[in-house]
Structure formats: structure tokens, C-alpha cells
Design an enzyme around this catalytic site. Sequence first.
Site, PDB file in Angstrom:
ATOM      1  N   GLU A  10       5.048  -5.027   8.261  1.00  0.00           N
ATOM      2  CA  GLU A  10       3.720  -5.028   7.996  1.00  0.00           C
ATOM      3  C   GLU A  10       2.987  -6.346   7.396  1.00  0.00           C
ATOM      4  O   GLU A  10       1.885  -6.617   7.224  1.00  0.00           O
ATOM      5  CB  GLU A  10       3.541  -3.866   6.761  1.00  0.00           C
ATOM      6  CG  GLU A  10       3.689  -2.382   7.275  1.00  0.00           C
ATOM      7  CD  GLU A  10       3.598  -1.472   6.359  1.00  0.00           C
ATOM      8  OE1 GLU A  10       3.285  -0.086   6.754  1.00  0.00           O
ATOM      9  OE2 GLU A  10       3.836  -1.604   5.194  1.00  0.00           O
ATOM     10  N   HIS A  62       0.862  -1.496  -0.114  1.00  0.00           N
ATOM     11  CA  HIS A  62       0.164  -0.085   0.111  1.00  0.00           C
ATOM     12  C   HIS A  62       0.742   1.259  -0.024  1.00  0.00           C
ATOM     13  O   HIS A  62       0.511   2.206   0.524  1.00  0.00           O
ATOM     14  CB  HIS A  62      -1.076  -0.062   1.151  1.00  0.00           C
ATOM     15  CG  HIS A  62      -0.244  -0.093   2.434  1.00  0.00           C
ATOM     16  ND1 HIS A  62      -1.033  -0.845   3.691  1.00  0.00           N
ATOM     17  CD2 HIS A  62       0.762   0.510   2.865  1.00  0.00           C
ATOM     18  CE1 HIS A  62      -0.445  -0.748   4.577  1.00  0.00           C
ATOM     19  NE2 HIS A  62       0.853  -0.088   4.406  1.00  0.00           N
TER      20      HIS A  62
HETATM   21 FE   LIG Z   1       2.174   1.016   5.462  1.00  0.00          FE
END
Ligand SMILES: [Fe+2]
Lengths: 280, 162
Positions: free
Chosen positions: A240, A12
Site C-alpha cells: 500500500e 488507514h
Molecule cells: Fe488498506
Amino acid sequence: MARITAGVGSSHIPLLGVAVDQGKTTDDYFTPIFSGYEWTKEWIKGEKPDVIILVYNDHASAFDANIIPTFAIGTGERYKPADEGWGPREVPDVIGEPDLGWHIAQSLILDEFDMTIINEMDVDHGLTVPLSMMFGQPEAWPVKVIPLAVNVVTYPVPTGNRCWLLGEAIRRAVESYPEDLNVQIWGTGGMSHQLQGPRAGLINADWDNTFMDGLVGTSDKNRTIPHIEYLRETGSEGIEMVMWLIMRGALGAETRLLHRHYHVPCSNTAVGHIVLEPVT
Amino acid sequence: MSDKGASDTPEDLGEPKGEATGAIGPVGNQGDIAEYLEELEDIPGTRVYTAARARKGYWLNQFAMSLMKEENRTRWRADEKAYLDEWQLSDAVKQALLDRDYNRLLDLGGNIYFLAKVFSTDGLSFLQAVSTMTGMSVVEYKAMMDAGGRSPEGVRSIKGGY
Ligand SMILES: [Fe+2]
């Protein structure tokens, strides 16, 4: 009954949002990144999901240093794009699904996942960039979204195993919802990257690809990867990737690979993307 | 209780419900918090954002958050020193902010996602700001990224040297 019909993993990276917003997706730099999403954009038009459970992390946007929820679920009607320091992205508001959101929140709490519940918040690039990657630039997003925010910033972040178990609990929650809804779960963030210190710029393509291999079929070895391995091998922000394990856990014992894409670099980061469906 | 295998210890992370198979024991050494925290400090050129750093950098990070509002960015741009004086910040933090010394700010408890509000206000991209922490020029750093990024070889562990 509602069903989770597919899982999507995607980076992202903020620069991807910039590329979409500024019409640069077919530049030399961005073409090898965006071409790997073309398959998914076509596929999702046919799939027509009603709701996306979008697992992402807030990057000091909705949550400041004061309150740090490990797992938070959005039960709001709508969410605006956050101003991250350069003004909000000009993308449509994200429309929530409070009925299913509250159902999942209640189910998870009774299933012993003590969720934080969020009714009002702005959503940052972690949530809006994946929507842009999958849907381009529509007038309105063609799906409702239940944001599921994970703390992957302040240590300790949740373990990969805990993330996987949360995914399993989300699947049970969705399947106990009476309305017929086509639900997808997306795990976002990663892949290898480090945005801080003299070691910044770290990329580990071998590790990233082994991680993606481990999402397919019956393997559950990714769930036991310790934090220190993510940090050493994939950079300080590679952690992440634990959010992809929530997606994987929600797909059940076995998955089938529909599509896969990997490219280095985008800005400081390795781009990874995978589409999976549960084998039931 | 069903058989959990050999991992029925206080730090056991629990038996998966649902359809997943296989016994799950302590994940790495995450059951031992002292050892866990020590390992986080064993990575070259890296300041993991631990609870200790989050405490130390609390007001630094809250200051950075304030730049998410346009009216605050305007006041910050107009007079950085005056804006900083409104916050409970040490002189060291104030100076590091004025210098845009991001490695120093990490040492002072800053987190990169919070500090991003500062460099975004300056009009810098993540790549431009991140490169300043590496000792490379932006051009050199971008060339390294375009060539596949920094290898983890030799920068995984300080103690281990691998
Ligand atoms: Fe991120």
C-alpha cells in the site's frame, strides 16, 4: 490558480476508525497512536484546505473481483461510507468536487494517464479513516474530497515509479485549474503489515522509517523500490505504501518535513504518519 | 528525445516529465514478467494475490462480496450450506468456507480483503481472523504484535533462506 500546498501520509487501519467511532482514542492502547496526530489536527485547522485529493485503495468494497481499475478518480457529488460487513461507519457522507475532479481526470488522460472515472461509489475505511484521523468527529467533513483509488490488491499493482509520475501529473493538472483553491494531497495505507498466511503479523520498523526518510528533501530513491522488496520486507499488505509515492510525486522536486509519527502496533499494522510541504 | 541514460530498452518505464530528476530505468526486474511472477512465489508463508489466484478464486471472492449486504448476511447466517449452494463453488471451497480455514481459502484463490466479509459477518476483527492463519492462539498472536510484530529476519525468501 489552484495549488497543492501540502502532502499528508497516513495509515488507514480499520481499527483506527473503530477507536474514533467508539470513543476509545484516549485508551492506553490508542493514546500513543492518536497523540501523534494532534499536531496535524491543529495544523490543518489553520491551513483550511478547500479540497483533498485522497489517494487510497478500495478493499473489495466499491470494486469487486469483476472490474479492477489500476487508477480511478472520483468525479461524483457525494460518496457514502461503505458497508464492509459490519454495517457502514457512522461518519458524514464525503462531499466531492466534480469540477476539479473532472478537470484533473481530463488533464491526466491528455497527459497519458488513462484514468478510470467513477461517478457513483461507496468509500471504505481506506478513505474515511484518514478523514477521521485528521478531523475527528465533525457534523460534516470540513473539506471536499476527490477520491483517487489505486489497485494495490490484485497483482501486478502499479509500480512505485508509475505512482510517482502520476503524482507529478496531478500537480500539473491542479496548477492548470483557474480557480484559487488550496489543495492537499494525501497518500494513505501501510505501513508494514501482512494480513494473510503463516507469515502474518510481519512488521519492519527500520524499513518503514527509511521509507519515510526518503520522502523528505530532494531524494527520489523510493520511486525505484520494486514490488518484491515491499513484499519481502514489509509484508504482503505493505505494498500500500506505493500510494504514498503519488502524494510525494505531487509535491515536486523538494519537500520540507513538518511532522512525523510512527507507532507499532495498531491491530496487525505499523502506523505511519507524515506531513510535508513542497519547497518551491 | 533527450538523453535517457543507459535504459533506453523496450521495458524502459519512461522518462519522468515534470520536475523530477534522474534517469529511471527498469524498476528491479519488473520488465521480465516470468521472473517477476516467480519471485512472488518465493516468500515463506505468503500467497501473493496474483492474476492466477484471482482467476482461481473468482467466485469465492464474489461470494464473499455478497456478504456486504445485510439481507445476504441474514440468509448466510440462517443456513450457510444452502447459501453456498447458490454459488458456482467447488466442494473444496465450500468446505473451507464452512471450516473458516483461511489458509486453505488463500490456496483456493481467496483474497483477504474479500474474505474479510466472511469473518466480519462472524463478528471477528482482522486481528482475531488473521491470527488463525499463523498457528498461534489469538492471545499469543496479539502478544507478538504488541511486542513489535514478527521480524522479517529469515522469512524474506524461501530460496535465499534469509
Ligand atoms: Fe488498506
